[in-house]
Motif scaffolding. Structure first.
Motif, PDB file in Angstrom:
ATOM      1  N   GLY A   1      71.293  41.116 -92.343  1.00  0.00           N
ATOM      2  CA  GLY A   1      70.219  42.136 -92.370  1.00  0.00           C
ATOM      3  C   GLY A   1      70.835  43.421 -92.285  1.00  0.00           C
ATOM      4  N   ASP A   2      70.071  44.484 -92.431  1.00  0.00           N
ATOM      5  CA  ASP A   2      70.648  45.943 -92.588  1.00  0.00           C
ATOM      6  C   ASP A   2      70.294  46.476 -91.128  1.00  0.00           C
ATOM      7  OD1 ASP A   2      71.197  48.564 -93.000  1.00  0.00           O
ATOM      8  OD2 ASP A   2      69.545  48.827 -94.319  1.00  0.00           O
TER       9      ASP A   2
ATOM     10  N   GLU B   1      66.234  52.241 -84.636  1.00  0.00           N
ATOM     11  CA  GLU B   1      65.659  50.569 -84.962  1.00  0.00           C
ATOM     12  C   GLU B   1      66.225  49.969 -83.634  1.00  0.00           C
ATOM     13  OE1 GLU B   1      63.423  49.955 -86.774  1.00  0.00           O
ATOM     14  OE2 GLU B   1      64.401  48.478 -88.217  1.00  0.00           O
TER      15      GLU B   1
ATOM     16  N   LEU C   1      67.472  38.735 -94.760  1.00  0.00           N
ATOM     17  CA  LEU C   1      66.574  39.731 -94.499  1.00  0.00           C
ATOM     18  C   LEU C   1      66.820  41.071 -94.868  1.00  0.00           C
ATOM     19  CD1 LEU C   1      65.074  37.886 -91.317  1.00  0.00           C
ATOM     20  CD2 LEU C   1      63.798  38.367 -93.292  1.00  0.00           C
ATOM     21  N   LEU C   2      68.042  41.108 -95.756  1.00  0.00           N
ATOM     22  CA  LEU C   2      68.204  42.531 -96.070  1.00  0.00           C
ATOM     23  C   LEU C   2      67.252  43.193 -96.966  1.00  0.00           C
ATOM     24  CD1 LEU C   2      71.934  41.667 -97.805  1.00  0.00           C
ATOM     25  CD2 LEU C   2      71.277  43.096 -95.648  1.00  0.00           C
ATOM     26  N   PRO C   3      66.859  44.442 -97.023  1.00  0.00           N
ATOM     27  CA  PRO C   3      65.716  45.003 -97.741  1.00  0.00           C
ATOM     28  C   PRO C   3      66.183  44.773 -99.037  1.00  0.00           C
ATOM     29  CG  PRO C   3      66.779  46.602 -95.935  1.00  0.00           C
ATOM     30  CD  PRO C   3      67.625  45.379 -96.030  1.00  0.00           C
TER      31      PRO C   3
ATOM     32  N   ALA D   1      67.384  48.895 -91.051  1.00  0.00           N
ATOM     33  CA  ALA D   1      66.193  48.307 -91.084  1.00  0.00           C
ATOM     34  C   ALA D   1      66.175  46.871 -90.768  1.00  0.00           C
ATOM     35  CB  ALA D   1      65.774  48.292 -92.647  1.00  0.00           C
ATOM     36  N   LEU D   2      66.212  46.915 -89.160  1.00  0.00           N
ATOM     37  CA  LEU D   2      66.277  45.494 -88.596  1.00  0.00           C
ATOM     38  C   LEU D   2      64.963  44.794 -88.812  1.00  0.00           C
ATOM     39  CD1 LEU D   2      67.851  46.507 -85.078  1.00  0.00           C
ATOM     40  CD2 LEU D   2      69.153  45.535 -87.013  1.00  0.00           C
ATOM     41  N   PRO D   3      65.102  43.456 -89.066  1.00  0.00           N
ATOM     42  CA  PRO D   3      64.072  42.425 -89.200  1.00  0.00           C
ATOM     43  C   PRO D   3      63.886  41.839 -88.036  1.00  0.00           C
ATOM     44  CG  PRO D   3      66.345  41.444 -90.023  1.00  0.00           C
ATOM     45  CD  PRO D   3      66.590  42.907 -89.395  1.00  0.00           C
ATOM     46  N   LEU D   4      63.665  42.598 -86.879  1.00  0.00           N
ATOM     47  CA  LEU D   4      63.378  42.117 -85.529  1.00  0.00           C
ATOM     48  C   LEU D   4      62.380  42.757 -84.975  1.00  0.00           C
ATOM     49  CD1 LEU D   4      67.168  42.036 -84.134  1.00  0.00           C
ATOM     50  CD2 LEU D   4      65.971  40.146 -85.378  1.00  0.00           C
TER      51      LEU D   4
ATOM     52  N   ILE E   1      60.899  36.171 -83.208  1.00  0.00           N
ATOM     53  CA  ILE E   1      61.473  37.291 -83.049  1.00  0.00           C
ATOM     54  C   ILE E   1      61.799  38.125 -84.510  1.00  0.00           C
ATOM     55  CG2 ILE E   1      63.799  38.124 -82.485  1.00  0.00           C
ATOM     56  CD1 ILE E   1      64.197  36.243 -80.507  1.00  0.00           C
ATOM     57  N   LEU E   2      61.884  37.170 -85.731  1.00  0.00           N
ATOM     58  CA  LEU E   2      62.112  37.879 -86.933  1.00  0.00           C
ATOM     59  C   LEU E   2      60.807  38.626 -87.318  1.00  0.00           C
ATOM     60  CD1 LEU E   2      64.237  35.322 -88.919  1.00  0.00           C
ATOM     61  CD2 LEU E   2      64.955  37.134 -87.495  1.00  0.00           C
ATOM     62  N   CYS E   3      61.007  39.749 -88.235  1.00  0.00           N
ATOM     63  CA  CYS E   3      59.932  40.336 -88.917  1.00  0.00           C
ATOM     64  C   CYS E   3      60.316  40.940 -90.241  1.00  0.00           C
ATOM     65  CB  CYS E   3      59.357  41.392 -88.082  1.00  0.00           C
ATOM     66  SG  CYS E   3      60.461  42.794 -87.830  1.00  0.00           S
ATOM     67  N   CYS E   4      59.471  41.293 -90.939  1.00  0.00           N
ATOM     68  CA  CYS E   4      59.738  41.931 -92.222  1.00  0.00           C
ATOM     69  C   CYS E   4      60.657  43.234 -91.873  1.00  0.00           C
ATOM     70  CB  CYS E   4      58.653  42.330 -93.171  1.00  0.00           C
ATOM     71  SG  CYS E   4      58.908  43.246 -94.684  1.00  0.00           S
ATOM     72  N   PRO E   5      61.896  43.593 -92.652  1.00  0.00           N
ATOM     73  CA  PRO E   5      62.611  44.812 -92.470  1.00  0.00           C
ATOM     74  C   PRO E   5      61.931  45.855 -92.747  1.00  0.00           C
ATOM     75  CG  PRO E   5      63.474  43.591 -94.245  1.00  0.00           C
ATOM     76  CD  PRO E   5      62.499  42.424 -93.533  1.00  0.00           C
TER      77      PRO E   5
ATOM     78  N   LYS F   1      57.976  45.581 -90.663  1.00  0.00           N
ATOM     79  CA  LYS F   1      57.778  45.089 -89.315  1.00  0.00           C
ATOM     80  C   LYS F   1      56.773  43.939 -89.115  1.00  0.00           C
ATOM     81  CE  LYS F   1      61.176  47.990 -89.150  1.00  0.00           C
ATOM     82  NZ  LYS F   1      62.502  47.526 -89.599  1.00  0.00           N
TER      83      LYS F   1
END
Lengths: 64, 219
Positions: B95-96, B131, A53-55, B99-102, A8-12, A15
């Motif tokens: 996360g933000d 997002e 995963l904060l930018p 800018a979702l990391p999903l 489910i996770l990806c690069c913020p 993506k």
């Protein structure tokens, strides 16, 4: 975090998928390691089991 | 320091006390989840704070997996504590909301309450709604809420930026950024986003909207 969360996770930022590096495990939990974007190469730490995963511009450390 | 980091730092600072005052889930969220009919679904609590609504998601029929996402590490720790004490399962992610990391189309049911109003610019608020549309499956549903000018404490009739003090035990106060929506503005921002606005209502000074994800190709 569970390793299956990677589905489910990806690069913020872009993506794209993340790859788990240097994983440390406790039972079936990933408690440490780094998530690396397969596209842009940005690195995101797993801190005490919680992926950060904060930018990059919102993370704790200021850029060198 | 940028303003989104400032919001994060504020909540890191007040996390433990803030979470201790956020014991109960909101009835509007309970009603939203009671209306869902899902199977093997993935739930998201966006701006999960102490995970009081993540707990509701995790305990809802048909939701197999729940993600709790927040900008504040301090709040995530309070969520982890709550999950441990009450024995529910939540995958925590820092996360933000803008800018979702999903991944695209990865979420079936989402709760985005009392968080949108902390994003300091309209651009960031709209980005976060887009997002949410991106990560929701097209027939997924989310409940979005924000403080509104209809709340008793405000005299204004148009949306505005403000700070609301949080008083820590001992009397120290910490300012928190809020954008207070007027109702027309809330509806307009939702309509301008990639989300599909299904219905909205005003309750206890908050605007609530039930929304669906973007159709393929829209987001």
């Amino acid at each position: 975090m569970k390793e299956s969360l990677l589905e489910i996770l990806c690069c913020p930022l872009d993506k794209h998928d993340l790859e788990l590096e240097d994983a440390e495990y406790e039972d079936d939990e990933v408690v440490g390691g780094t998530l690396v974007c397969t596209e842009c190469g940005e690195r995101y730490p797993i801190e005490d089991g919680i992926p950060n995963l904060l930018p990059p511009d919102m993370r704790e450390e200021s850029p060198a | 320091m940028n303003r989104r980091r400032a919001v994060r730092d504020t909540y890191d600072r007040i996390a433990a006390h803030f979470a201790s005052t956020r014991e109960y889930a909101w009835p509007e969220v309970e009603a939203f989840l009671a209306d869902r009919d899902v199977e093997r679904a993935v739930g998201l609590d966006l701006g999960c704070g102490n995970c009081r609504h993540a707990q509701l998601l995790a305990e809802s029929a048909g939701i197999e997996r729940t993600i709790g996402l927040d900008v504040s590490r301090g709040l995530l720790e309070t969520g982890r504590e709550r999950a441990r004490e009450r024995g529910f399962d939540v995958a925590l992610v820092q996360g933000d909301a803008a800018a979702l990391p999903l991944a695209d189309d990865s979420i079936d049911v989402a709760v985005y309450v009392a968080t949108l109003h902390h994003l300091p610019t309209r651009a960031a608020r709209l980005a976060s709604l887009d997002e949410l549309a991106r990560v929701l499956v097209p027939d997924g549903r989310a409940l979005v809420s924000a403080w509104s000018t209809a709340h008793d404490r405000f005299d204004e009739t148009e949306g505005f930026d403000t700070t609301v003090e949080w008083t820590l035990p001992g009397g120290e106060t910490v300012d928190r950024f809020y954008h207070i929506y007027d109702i027309a503005e809330f509806e307009r921002d939702l309509a301008a986003s990639d989300l599909e606005l299904l219905e909205w209502e005003l309750s206890s000074g908050n605007c609530y909207a039930t929304v669906a994800g973007a159709e393929p190709g829209e987001a």
